[in-house]
Design a protein around this motif. Structure first.
Motif, PDB file in Angstrom:
ATOM      1  N   ALA A 131      55.375  40.420   0.751  1.00  0.00           N
ATOM      2  CA  ALA A 131      56.540  40.618   1.637  1.00  0.00           C
ATOM      3  C   ALA A 131      57.808  40.787   0.804  1.00  0.00           C
ATOM      4  CB  ALA A 131      56.678  39.443   2.592  1.00  0.00           C
ATOM      5  N   GLN A 132      57.821  40.173  -0.373  1.00  0.00           N
ATOM      6  CA  GLN A 132      58.993  40.291  -1.255  1.00  0.00           C
ATOM      7  C   GLN A 132      59.172  41.715  -1.788  1.00  0.00           C
ATOM      8  OE1 GLN A 132      61.053  38.113  -0.594  1.00  0.00           O
ATOM      9  NE2 GLN A 132      61.366  36.916  -2.450  1.00  0.00           N
ATOM     10  N   LEU A 133      58.151  42.522  -1.653  1.00  0.00           N
ATOM     11  CA  LEU A 133      58.245  43.915  -2.085  1.00  0.00           C
ATOM     12  C   LEU A 133      58.551  44.835  -0.908  1.00  0.00           C
ATOM     13  CD1 LEU A 133      55.071  43.883  -4.365  1.00  0.00           C
ATOM     14  CD2 LEU A 133      57.446  43.582  -5.072  1.00  0.00           C
ATOM     15  N   GLY A 134      58.814  44.236   0.237  1.00  0.00           N
ATOM     16  CA  GLY A 134      59.121  45.030   1.425  1.00  0.00           C
ATOM     17  C   GLY A 134      57.895  45.386   2.242  1.00  0.00           C
ATOM     18  N   LEU A 184      54.135  52.677 -13.190  1.00  0.00           N
ATOM     19  CA  LEU A 184      54.653  52.459 -14.547  1.00  0.00           C
ATOM     20  C   LEU A 184      53.679  52.869 -15.656  1.00  0.00           C
ATOM     21  CD1 LEU A 184      56.695  49.135 -14.201  1.00  0.00           C
ATOM     22  CD2 LEU A 184      57.309  51.481 -13.550  1.00  0.00           C
ATOM     23  N   TYR A 205      51.366  43.880  -7.726  1.00  0.00           N
ATOM     24  CA  TYR A 205      52.134  42.846  -8.429  1.00  0.00           C
ATOM     25  C   TYR A 205      53.060  43.483  -9.469  1.00  0.00           C
ATOM     26  CZ  TYR A 205      48.796  39.823  -6.151  1.00  0.00           C
ATOM     27  OH  TYR A 205      48.038  39.186  -5.194  1.00  0.00           O
ATOM     28  N   ASP A 229      67.070  36.698  -4.174  1.00  0.00           N
ATOM     29  CA  ASP A 229      67.218  35.978  -2.906  1.00  0.00           C
ATOM     30  C   ASP A 229      68.046  34.707  -3.084  1.00  0.00           C
ATOM     31  OD1 ASP A 229      65.729  37.884  -1.604  1.00  0.00           O
ATOM     32  OD2 ASP A 229      63.919  36.662  -1.429  1.00  0.00           O
ATOM     33  N   PRO A 251      58.161  42.447 -10.022  1.00  0.00           N
ATOM     34  CA  PRO A 251      59.230  42.585  -9.028  1.00  0.00           C
ATOM     35  C   PRO A 251      59.313  41.430  -8.042  1.00  0.00           C
ATOM     36  CG  PRO A 251      57.496  44.226  -8.673  1.00  0.00           C
ATOM     37  CD  PRO A 251      57.213  43.568  -9.980  1.00  0.00           C
ATOM     38  N   ILE A 252      58.205  40.749  -7.796  1.00  0.00           N
ATOM     39  CA  ILE A 252      58.261  39.613  -6.862  1.00  0.00           C
ATOM     40  C   ILE A 252      59.135  38.515  -7.468  1.00  0.00           C
ATOM     41  CG2 ILE A 252      56.906  37.774  -5.766  1.00  0.00           C
ATOM     42  CD1 ILE A 252      54.564  39.830  -5.615  1.00  0.00           C
ATOM     43  N   PRO A 297      54.575  47.573 -10.426  1.00  0.00           N
ATOM     44  CA  PRO A 297      54.628  48.903  -9.796  1.00  0.00           C
ATOM     45  C   PRO A 297      53.522  49.832 -10.305  1.00  0.00           C
ATOM     46  CG  PRO A 297      56.820  48.176 -10.411  1.00  0.00           C
ATOM     47  CD  PRO A 297      55.866  47.204 -11.028  1.00  0.00           C
ATOM     48  N   LYS A 304      62.162  52.259  -6.754  1.00  0.00           N
ATOM     49  CA  LYS A 304      61.070  52.690  -5.875  1.00  0.00           C
ATOM     50  C   LYS A 304      60.190  51.567  -5.356  1.00  0.00           C
ATOM     51  CE  LYS A 304      58.684  56.452  -6.532  1.00  0.00           C
ATOM     52  NZ  LYS A 304      57.866  57.523  -7.149  1.00  0.00           N
ATOM     53  N   TYR A 305      60.195  50.426  -6.031  1.00  0.00           N
ATOM     54  CA  TYR A 305      59.189  49.414  -5.699  1.00  0.00           C
ATOM     55  C   TYR A 305      59.758  48.070  -5.263  1.00  0.00           C
ATOM     56  CZ  TYR A 305      55.953  52.853  -7.401  1.00  0.00           C
ATOM     57  OH  TYR A 305      55.238  54.013  -7.541  1.00  0.00           O
ATOM     58  N   MET A 351      60.975  50.794 -11.355  1.00  0.00           N
ATOM     59  CA  MET A 351      60.551  49.565 -10.668  1.00  0.00           C
ATOM     60  C   MET A 351      61.548  49.165  -9.587  1.00  0.00           C
ATOM     61  SD  MET A 351      59.898  45.747 -12.263  1.00  0.00           S
ATOM     62  CE  MET A 351      61.505  45.639 -13.044  1.00  0.00           C
ATOM     63  N   GLN A 397      53.080  36.949  -0.761  1.00  0.00           N
ATOM     64  CA  GLN A 397      54.106  37.315  -1.751  1.00  0.00           C
ATOM     65  C   GLN A 397      54.539  38.769  -1.638  1.00  0.00           C
ATOM     66  OE1 GLN A 397      53.623  35.899  -6.008  1.00  0.00           O
ATOM     67  NE2 GLN A 397      51.507  35.930  -5.332  1.00  0.00           N
ATOM     68  N   ASN A 450      61.495  47.064  -2.379  1.00  0.00           N
ATOM     69  CA  ASN A 450      61.992  47.637  -1.136  1.00  0.00           C
ATOM     70  C   ASN A 450      62.496  46.633  -0.116  1.00  0.00           C
ATOM     71  OD1 ASN A 450      61.818  50.298  -1.958  1.00  0.00           O
ATOM     72  ND2 ASN A 450      59.594  50.238  -1.724  1.00  0.00           N
ATOM     73  N   LYS A 451      62.752  45.418  -0.558  1.00  0.00           N
ATOM     74  CA  LYS A 451      63.554  44.517   0.260  1.00  0.00           C
ATOM     75  C   LYS A 451      65.039  44.744  -0.021  1.00  0.00           C
ATOM     76  CE  LYS A 451      63.392  40.028   1.151  1.00  0.00           C
ATOM     77  NZ  LYS A 451      63.111  38.585   0.914  1.00  0.00           N
ATOM     78  N   GLN A 468      62.736  39.549  -7.201  1.00  0.00           N
ATOM     79  CA  GLN A 468      63.243  39.449  -5.830  1.00  0.00           C
ATOM     80  C   GLN A 468      63.511  37.988  -5.472  1.00  0.00           C
ATOM     81  OE1 GLN A 468      63.967  42.172  -3.642  1.00  0.00           O
ATOM     82  NE2 GLN A 468      65.039  40.485  -2.649  1.00  0.00           N
ATOM     83  N   ASN A 469      62.652  37.093  -5.938  1.00  0.00           N
ATOM     84  CA  ASN A 469      62.889  35.666  -5.685  1.00  0.00           C
ATOM     85  C   ASN A 469      64.222  35.223  -6.285  1.00  0.00           C
ATOM     86  OD1 ASN A 469      60.399  35.488  -4.432  1.00  0.00           O
ATOM     87  ND2 ASN A 469      59.344  34.620  -6.205  1.00  0.00           N
TER      88      ASN A 469
END
Lengths: 266, 269
Positions: free
Chosen positions: A18-21, A233, A228, B207, B199-200, A230, B234-235, B231, A16, B237-238, B203-204
């Motif tokens: 990967a979704q944060l880069g 925060l 999961y 997408d 954030p996940i 940041p 900075k966090y 958030m 998962q 990053n995709k 991002q989903n």
């Protein structure tokens, strides 16, 4: 400025992320330290993520052990075990702490589908933690709040007065709109003086201030649940927005209390 | 020049609990602008706090009206109504928008013990909001989330394709699984992130539906107003810098038509 320390973070591999880069969903020690630097955080208590249950967290515990060697004082290891593994879990804990310098034990009821009332499962690990002189962190997670209530942590804590128990995520049940009751946390902490709590996933300023006023500022630790959530925060919330606290009190929550608990240099 | 940051979900008024963060009570426009200045936020869409229910939110909406006047372009008002007051609620909404410059309607089913699928109650208010050309904002998720599900907002939104509908809190917790189907079904819906710092999950959503459909919201001052833009910036990053700028401010400007564009979300891009 005293050290800023995060009491609840994860390192290793989770697709998962990967979704944060994060490439390949991996967060290794060097990357983690870059994250700490970017957030202005000095160190973090890190555990393997839950997905590592497939190999009993072995690969991620290895990654954390390597990170502790490469970045001493910045990556602080939290050993995660599956209580149903019995002696293998005990061995993993003793090796992690005794040989590799891990600083605490994390128990998460999702890992083996148990509850904190299953004392025959849990107590051998608590006895070992007492022997190793490390704190025990009980993750009181969102979906599973009923299996790991703060009152259950208090009942365990009363039987092991030499051990400090961390009620992770402030009990979580009932907070942020989840099922459960936010009224559990303070009575549990008052009942068992060897408990502290940690703010991972909880970004409601008033709830945290109310808790501090009820149990004392020395019993609340800043935690992020990173990556999961940041990592930065809770630091912003505590240092810039909990403005009933004075500077010394903010510093205790943001790192001083964890440093005291883990006997880290100030 | 960096893009301006806007907060799409905030509160103002006489909430004694805010003293626990060291804030002045009541919190007014001056307090909000001071808070925004030290948090890197340019503007905020602000509703009366929930404790004003018994007074139909009027004292706090008067405070918001004063703040809109004093800080144009920085304080934007959400008119919060109790739909069981019927025509009175419709009239109040019209007056707040036309005479005092409020920019949005806010509805929370806790305010009057109702449901968003109670169309007999909902339709007159939604119809009035659509005619006024304002943003319609709906709380979703939480312990009363069964009464205010994202799919119910989708049902309303498809009937008003030229009106922007914001789904508050991303359906969190409890109803986040309805978000992507709803956003796909009703192109004039957006989500707003208040209270949801995962954030996940965001991002989903991005997408699946794109970066034009998400606005940051803080739930401030209940949570620190700085958190959502930190958030995203900075966090997550995709995202590209352009996508981050949309989520932290560009989408807000579009939905509130601050740049003069009149179309609803799904039609403007």
């Amino acid at each position: 400025m005293p050290r800023i320390l995060d009491a609840h973070a994860y390192m290793g591999a989770d697709p998962q992320w990967a979704q944060l880069g994060m490439r390949g969903g991996r967060l290794d020690a060097d990357s983690f330290v870059r994250v700490l630097d970017g957030a202005g955080i000095d160190g973090a208590l890190v555990a393997p993520p839950g997905i590592g249950i497939a190999d009993d967290f072995k690969n991620d515990l290895d990654r954390i052990a390597d990170g502790m060697k490469r970045h001493p004082g910045r990556i602080i290891g939290l050993c995660r075990v599956r209580p149903r593994k019995g002696t293998a879990a005990l061995s993993s804990l003793r090796r992690s702490v005794g040989d590799r310098g891990f600083s605490g034990l994390l128990l998460h009821t999702s890992d083996d589908e148990y509850t904190l009332k299953d004392r025959s499962l849990i107590d051998p690990l608590i006895v070992a933690a007492a022997d190793l002189k490390i704190p025990v962190i009980f993750d009181t997670e969102d979906r599973l709040w009923a299996s790991c209530l703060p009152s259950m942590v208090a009942d365990i804590a009363l039987g092991f007065p030499s051990v400090t128990f961390v009620i992770a995520r402030m009990g979580f049940g009932g907070i942020n709109g989840w099922p459960g009751s936010p009224q559990e946390l303070v009575p549990a902490m008052k009942k068992a003086p060897n408990t502290v709590t940690e703010t991972g996933s909880v970004l409601l300023s008033k709830f945290i201030q109310d808790t501090i006023e009820a149990v004392g500022v020395d019993r609340v630790l800043m935690g992020s649940n990173a990556p999961y959530m940041p990592i930065e925060l809770p630091k912003i919330m505590i240092l810039k927005n909990l403005n009933k606290l004075n500077q010394r009190e903010k510093e205790l929550v943001a790192g001083g209390n964890l440093a005291r608990l883990l006997k880290l240099p100030a | 020049m960096a893009s301006l940051v806007y907060d799409a979900h905030a509160y103002l008024g006489n909430n004694p609990g805010w003293a626990q963060m060291g804030l002045p009570v009541p919190l007014d426009g001056d307090g909000w602008v001071e808070m925004m200045d030290r948090s890197g936020v340019h503007g905020a869409l602000i509703a009366p706090q929930g404790g004003g229910r018994e007074q139909f939110f009027r004292p706090d909406m008067d405070r918001i009206a004063a703040a809109i006047k004093k800080y144009p372009g920085r304080i934007f008002g959400m008119c919060r109504v109790r739909p069981r007051s019927g025509q009175e609620a419709v009239d109040e909404l019209r007056r707040r928008v036309e005479e005092q410059g409020f920019s949005a309607l806010k509805m929370n089913t806790l305010d009057d013990n109702y449901r968003f699928d109670d169309r007999k109650l909902m339709d007159p208010i939604v119809e009035a909001g659509a005619r006024l050309g304002i943003l319609l904002y709906f709380h979703t998720g939480d312990r009363h989330g069964e009464t205010c599900q994202p799919k119910m907002i989708g049902d309303l939104a498809v009937e008003y394709p030229d009106t922007n509908f914001n789904i508050g809190h991303v359906g969190y917790p409890g109803f986040t699984d309805q978000i992507i189907p709803t956003l796909k079904r009703a192109p004039n819906t957006n989500v707003e992130t208040a209270g949801m710092f995962l954030p996940i999950l965001l991002q989903n959503v991005i997408d699946e539906v794109g970066a034009t459909r998400i606005l940051i919201g803080s739930n401030g001052p209940n949570s620190a107003i700085e958190l959502p833009h930190v958030m995203v910036s900075k966090y997550m990053n995709k995202l590209t810098p352009e996508q981050k700028a949309l989520i932290t401010g560009g989408n807000f400007r579009r939905v509130l038509k601050l740049d003069g564009r009149g179309a609803a979300a799904g039609r403007s891009r």
